[in-house]
Scaffold this active site. Sequence first.
Site, PDB file in Angstrom:
ATOM      1  N   HIS A 198      -4.218   2.205  29.089  1.00  0.00           N
ATOM      2  CA  HIS A 198      -3.982   1.850  30.491  1.00  0.00           C
ATOM      3  C   HIS A 198      -3.634   0.379  30.653  1.00  0.00           C
ATOM      4  O   HIS A 198      -2.767   0.005  31.443  1.00  0.00           O
ATOM      5  CB  HIS A 198      -5.241   2.111  31.331  1.00  0.00           C
ATOM      6  CG  HIS A 198      -5.716   3.522  31.324  1.00  0.00           C
ATOM      7  ND1 HIS A 198      -6.861   3.923  30.669  1.00  0.00           N
ATOM      8  CD2 HIS A 198      -5.212   4.637  31.910  1.00  0.00           C
ATOM      9  CE1 HIS A 198      -7.037   5.223  30.854  1.00  0.00           C
ATOM     10  NE2 HIS A 198      -6.056   5.684  31.604  1.00  0.00           N
TER      11      HIS A 198
ATOM     12  N   GLY B 215      -8.868   6.259  35.751  1.00  0.00           N
ATOM     13  CA  GLY B 215      -9.964   5.341  35.449  1.00  0.00           C
ATOM     14  C   GLY B 215     -10.518   5.493  34.050  1.00  0.00           C
ATOM     15  O   GLY B 215      -9.890   6.083  33.172  1.00  0.00           O
TER      16      GLY B 215
ATOM     17  N   SER C 168      -9.473   8.356  26.867  1.00  0.00           N
ATOM     18  CA  SER C 168     -10.812   8.308  27.478  1.00  0.00           C
ATOM     19  C   SER C 168     -11.730   9.322  26.815  1.00  0.00           C
ATOM     20  O   SER C 168     -12.943   9.167  26.821  1.00  0.00           O
ATOM     21  CB  SER C 168     -10.730   8.637  28.968  1.00  0.00           C
ATOM     22  OG  SER C 168      -9.850   7.766  29.605  1.00  0.00           O
TER      23      SER C 168
ATOM     24  N   LYS D 284      -5.299   6.159  21.619  1.00  0.00           N
ATOM     25  CA  LYS D 284      -6.407   5.821  22.515  1.00  0.00           C
ATOM     26  C   LYS D 284      -6.504   6.869  23.624  1.00  0.00           C
ATOM     27  O   LYS D 284      -5.488   7.328  24.145  1.00  0.00           O
ATOM     28  CB  LYS D 284      -6.180   4.445  23.142  1.00  0.00           C
ATOM     29  CG  LYS D 284      -6.011   3.353  22.091  1.00  0.00           C
ATOM     30  CD  LYS D 284      -6.960   2.202  22.335  1.00  0.00           C
ATOM     31  CE  LYS D 284      -6.765   1.150  21.242  1.00  0.00           C
ATOM     32  NZ  LYS D 284      -7.827   0.150  21.243  1.00  0.00           N
TER      33      LYS D 284
ATOM     34  N   LEU E 210     -10.851   3.030  31.999  1.00  0.00           N
ATOM     35  CA  LEU E 210      -9.683   2.392  31.395  1.00  0.00           C
ATOM     36  C   LEU E 210      -9.894   2.067  29.920  1.00  0.00           C
ATOM     37  O   LEU E 210     -10.969   1.635  29.513  1.00  0.00           O
ATOM     38  CB  LEU E 210      -9.364   1.109  32.155  1.00  0.00           C
ATOM     39  CG  LEU E 210      -9.113   1.278  33.662  1.00  0.00           C
ATOM     40  CD1 LEU E 210      -8.857  -0.087  34.305  1.00  0.00           C
ATOM     41  CD2 LEU E 210      -7.961   2.225  33.937  1.00  0.00           C
ATOM     42  N   HIS E 211      -8.860   2.289  29.160  1.00  0.00           N
ATOM     43  CA  HIS E 211      -8.840   1.861  27.768  1.00  0.00           C
ATOM     44  C   HIS E 211      -7.559   1.078  27.532  1.00  0.00           C
ATOM     45  O   HIS E 211      -6.765   0.867  28.463  1.00  0.00           O
ATOM     46  CB  HIS E 211      -8.965   3.068  26.822  1.00  0.00           C
ATOM     47  CG  HIS E 211      -7.951   4.127  27.071  1.00  0.00           C
ATOM     48  ND1 HIS E 211      -6.617   3.941  26.856  1.00  0.00           N
ATOM     49  CD2 HIS E 211      -8.079   5.387  27.557  1.00  0.00           C
ATOM     50  CE1 HIS E 211      -5.953   5.039  27.168  1.00  0.00           C
ATOM     51  NE2 HIS E 211      -6.818   5.930  27.612  1.00  0.00           N
TER      52      HIS E 211
ATOM     53  N   LYS F   6       1.633   9.131  25.471  1.00  0.00           N
ATOM     54  CA  LYS F   6       0.608   9.998  24.904  1.00  0.00           C
ATOM     55  C   LYS F   6       0.618  11.339  25.638  1.00  0.00           C
ATOM     56  O   LYS F   6       0.533  12.397  25.037  1.00  0.00           O
ATOM     57  CB  LYS F   6      -0.760   9.342  25.028  1.00  0.00           C
ATOM     58  CG  LYS F   6      -1.878  10.315  24.784  1.00  0.00           C
ATOM     59  CD  LYS F   6      -2.919   9.730  23.890  1.00  0.00           C
ATOM     60  CE  LYS F   6      -3.952  10.789  23.599  1.00  0.00           C
ATOM     61  NZ  LYS F   6      -4.566  11.267  24.846  1.00  0.00           N
ATOM     62  N   ASP F   7       0.699  11.289  26.966  1.00  0.00           N
ATOM     63  CA  ASP F   7       0.872  12.516  27.748  1.00  0.00           C
ATOM     64  C   ASP F   7       2.360  12.737  27.966  1.00  0.00           C
ATOM     65  O   ASP F   7       2.874  12.604  29.072  1.00  0.00           O
ATOM     66  CB  ASP F   7       0.145  12.410  29.087  1.00  0.00           C
ATOM     67  CG  ASP F   7      -1.368  12.466  28.911  1.00  0.00           C
ATOM     68  OD1 ASP F   7      -1.827  13.264  28.076  1.00  0.00           O
ATOM     69  OD2 ASP F   7      -2.076  11.715  29.591  1.00  0.00           O
TER      70      ASP F   7
END
Lengths: 288, 288
Positions: free
Chosen positions: B37, B31, B186, B184, B33-34, B149-150
């Site tokens: 996502h 969640g 969270s 980007k 969200l950016h 990113k991950d």
Amino acid sequence: MNVVTHIHELKELIKQHQEKQHSIGFVPTMGFLHEGHLTLAKEARSQNDIVVMSIFVNPLQFGPNEDFESYPRDMERDQRLAEAAGVDILFTPDVKEMYQNEPSITMTVQKRTDVLCGKKRPGHFDGVVTVLTKLFHLVSPTNVYFGLKDAQQVAVIDAMIKDFFFDLHLVSVPTVREEDGLAKSSRNVYLSEKERQEAPALYRALKKGRSAVENGERDVSRVYQLIEEELVQTCGEIDYIEIYSYPELEPLQQLAGQVIMAVAVKFSRARLIDNVIFHVPESGEKHV
Amino acid sequence: MNVVTHIHELKELIKQHQEKQHSIGFVPTMGFLHEGHLTLAKEARSQNDIVVMSIFVNPLQFGPNEDFESYPRDMERDQRLAEAAGVDILFTPDVKEMYQNEPSITMTVQKRTDVLCGKKRPGHFDGVVTVLTKLFHLVSPTNVYFGLKDAQQVAVIDAMIKDFFFDLHLVSVPTVREEDGLAKSSRNVYLSEKERQEAPALYRALKKGRSAVENGERDVSRVYQLIEEELVQTCGEIDYIEIYSYPELEPLQQLAGQVIMAVAVKFSRARLIDNVIFHVPESGEKHV
């Protein structure tokens, strides 16, 4: 019957059935089929559009001193029996097919394992849940079939399905027995003639224990004693006599609820197990 | 868009789509969200009949001193954004729904974890693979979407899918960046104004390292040095600069094959990560 050894072949067949929205009954086995397995297959046959059976002697569930190498195998006979039992797809992968790389992720069973057979087979159920996770993903079964002879295995698989939300239904099938009560097992072939004659004592002992409880006995130590009295009459060595809640496999404060009584006896070349699972009314429950 | 909080509701919806043989794209998130996502959701939207997104802040992947409680949450905004991105089913279970009983079986990631962020987050990826196993079983996705990113997470999920034969396709989506290059996240909301200005240094450093290799540099220590030179210009504390094979995440004997360069920098209230993954021709490969 389709006999497939490769994952990609299996997946192709499963996909075809999924497209037809067929229900899939799955019977995972380690082969050397006996009537117990065939009963599972017949049950699956009667409840699903197609039946998949796997035959895979899973090295991960054998300990270093266990009988992986000598575990009985007879693929030709197994194929004949599976086909006769109504199996549509027989999946017989080799070890390399099921364990393609050194595993990156391991599964460890934390509960329901430190009792019964699990106590003396550290890692055994880790191997069971690992291979079943793989097989369930490959077969996408609607229903999976396991015999209650391995009641601890059923309890662990029940936990696995609930923990990980596997979208399938576990069907546990009562133990199939010889006429004299001996539970069918691939390992019965290792019994000497004398041992074979004595082996029905396991089930006799369990029935005696169950009868006592059904007739009102609530003293657990007395029930143990009744079971033991029967087992000591064999030449086998009693490995365990245990009584737990089922499927939680936790010690009982009192004899009530769903209960398993289980025994294991070591004969010269085979260790036999058997169990009975039954419901003991809570005090007061009989008045309802 | 259907918003469901209960497993039985989700399963009912999924079943309806399965009966119609719909392909299912799945975007698991925590969640807040950016655009990262939403890019995953849009990618899923373009490749599948329906899109399922989950929003679940998974306690099992947070360490005792990590930010589970304070992890940013904004369900109302998330719902609006998910719907706008074309999500059909938004699954927002609470912790009790996803972890109904104390677990009987645990999953442990044995590889690809003792590097990068995993090194300092023992048990983190165990929590990730556990919750994803549950979610994959509930959603039955055709395709699952994760951001690079991950990259370590993608590598672990890649291993999990291969190990356990999950019947789904992993789609790894390039990192979405701000105009100035900052990935980007969270957690970017935790940056001070000054830190926010400096944060693009992570990507600048990685690009500098990659350019050097693309221009022929094969001395790993020299590449580290180039990256470090860029990062030390921020007020953040360098947590790591690491270079590995990808997705195996193993140390490189030589700079060749699929390679990840990754950095982490600690700012006052946020630790930022970033990476680039690219192919380095084997010696001789360029002549082919």
